[in-house]
Design a protein around this motif. Structure first.
Motif, short mmCIF file in Angstrom:
data_model
loop_
_atom_site.label_atom_id
_atom_site.label_comp_id
_atom_site.label_asym_id
_atom_site.label_seq_id
_atom_site.Cartn_x
_atom_site.Cartn_y
_atom_site.Cartn_z
N VAL A 68 88.24 72.47 14.94
CA VAL A 68 88.65 71.08 15.12
C VAL A 68 87.49 70.24 15.66
O VAL A 68 86.51 70.76 16.19
N GLU A 69 87.68 68.93 15.53
CA GLU A 69 86.70 67.96 16.03
C GLU A 69 87.43 66.91 16.83
O GLU A 69 88.51 66.45 16.44
N MET A 70 86.86 66.54 17.98
CA MET A 70 87.50 65.55 18.86
C MET A 70 86.44 64.60 19.41
O MET A 70 85.28 64.99 19.58
N THR A 71 86.88 63.38 19.72
CA THR A 71 86.00 62.39 20.36
C THR A 71 86.64 61.96 21.67
O THR A 71 87.84 61.66 21.74
N GLY A 72 85.84 61.96 22.72
CA GLY A 72 86.33 61.58 24.04
C GLY A 72 85.27 61.84 25.08
O GLY A 72 84.07 61.85 24.78
N ARG A 73 85.71 62.10 26.31
CA ARG A 73 84.77 62.40 27.38
C ARG A 73 85.37 63.44 28.31
O ARG A 73 86.60 63.57 28.43
N PHE A 74 84.50 64.19 28.95
CA PHE A 74 84.96 65.19 29.92
C PHE A 74 85.34 64.49 31.23
O PHE A 74 84.69 63.53 31.65
N THR A 133 82.92 69.82 18.66
CA THR A 133 83.54 70.69 17.67
C THR A 133 83.80 72.05 18.29
O THR A 133 82.95 72.58 19.02
N GLY A 134 84.98 72.59 18.03
CA GLY A 134 85.31 73.89 18.60
C GLY A 134 86.49 74.53 17.89
O GLY A 134 86.95 74.04 16.85
N ALA A 135 86.96 75.63 18.45
CA ALA A 135 88.07 76.37 17.86
C ALA A 135 89.27 76.34 18.80
O ALA A 135 89.13 76.50 20.01
N THR A 136 90.44 76.14 18.22
CA THR A 136 91.67 76.13 19.02
C THR A 136 92.05 77.54 19.42
O THR A 136 91.82 78.51 18.69
N MET A 137 92.63 77.65 20.61
CA MET A 137 93.14 78.93 21.11
C MET A 137 94.46 78.67 21.82
O MET A 137 94.67 77.59 22.40
N LEU A 138 95.33 79.66 21.81
CA LEU A 138 96.57 79.55 22.57
C LEU A 138 96.27 79.63 24.06
O LEU A 138 95.22 80.14 24.47
N SER A 139 97.18 79.12 24.86
CA SER A 139 97.07 79.30 26.31
C SER A 139 97.09 80.80 26.60
O SER A 139 97.90 81.54 26.04
N ALA A 140 96.19 81.26 27.45
CA ALA A 140 96.06 82.69 27.70
C ALA A 140 97.30 83.24 28.39
O ALA A 140 97.91 82.58 29.23
#
Length: 230
Positions: A68-74, A133-140
């Motif tokens: 996925v790709e997202m736009t925002g700020r930490f 850009t990163g990969a989605t993961m379920l909550s651990a």
């Protein structure tokens, strides 16, 4: 009276051996039938991770291993440090911060991993808007021996999305977390910490059950021939 050689296992042993053999062959076949579907699943996940990134909102939940790709700020806060090994097997911490997006719920994002001996964390938060850009993961989810998180002392052992959101004072958060890709192999934190944790040991299990079945046949034959005929 002299003893003669022959095959005489006895009805009781024969019936027991046949029942056990049927169970072992059934277990082996059950595992063998899982090999194809599980292999296809692993290949499907790998394909997802190599596809072009899509907006997070287009990904359903639960839907791990989506690029996925997202736009925002930490968020301007100290990151949560979740203890864990890197993909290279080294001990350290996976960093997590809320990623704030205009008009969307925050997302718990891991910019990467840092080694355990690293005392000074690299700067991550800021007012600058970025596209990641990163990969989605379920909550651990905890395993049987996973210690409970202790946010008050800064001891984190599990990347629980809801618990981390409460730590940062968030009332709402996206159910998926996102692990960012590695954009600079020489810099910290080290991104790209995605493991495809889908066990695919069914072929080995099938061989094990079939192997035990063959061993049972050998023992049965040896026992039958070892009993003398009067």
């Amino acid at each position: 009276m002299p003893f003669r050689k022959g095959f005489r296992p006895g009805w009781g042993v024969t019936v027991s051996a046949l029942l056990a053999l049927g169970i072992l062959i059934s277990l082996g076949t059950w595992q063998a039938l899982k090999v194809g579907p599980k292999t296809a699943l692993v290949e499907k996940v790998s394909a997802f991770l190599h596809q072009a990134p899509v907006p997070l909102e287009t990904v359903g939940t639960p839907a791990p291993y989506r690029r996925v790709e997202m736009t925002g700020r930490f968020a301007d806060a100290a990151p949560v440090r979740v203890y864990g090994t890197s993909t290279a097997g080294k001990a350290g911490y996976h960093l997590y911060l809320p990623f704030l997006r205009a008009g969307q719920v925050p997302v718990m994002v891991s910019p990467g991993w840092v080694p355990a001996h690293e005392k000074t964390l690299p700067p991550i938060a800021g007012e600058k808007t970025v596209t990641v850009t990163g990969a989605t993961m379920l909550s651990a989810r905890p395993g049987p021996f996973t210690p409970a998180n202790d946010p008050a002392r800064g001891n984190w052992y599990l990347a629980d999305v809801r618990e981390m959101a409460r730590h940062f004072g968030l009332t709402d958060v996206h159910p998926l977390r996102v692990l960012l890709e590695d954009t600079d192999p020489e810099a910290l934190p080290v991104g790209g910490q995605v493991r495809v944790d889908i066990p695919n040991d069914h072929f080995e299990y099938a061989l094990t059950w079939y192997g035990i079945a063959l061993a049972l046949i050998a023992v049965y034959l040896a026992y039958g021939f070892s009993r003398p005929l009067k």
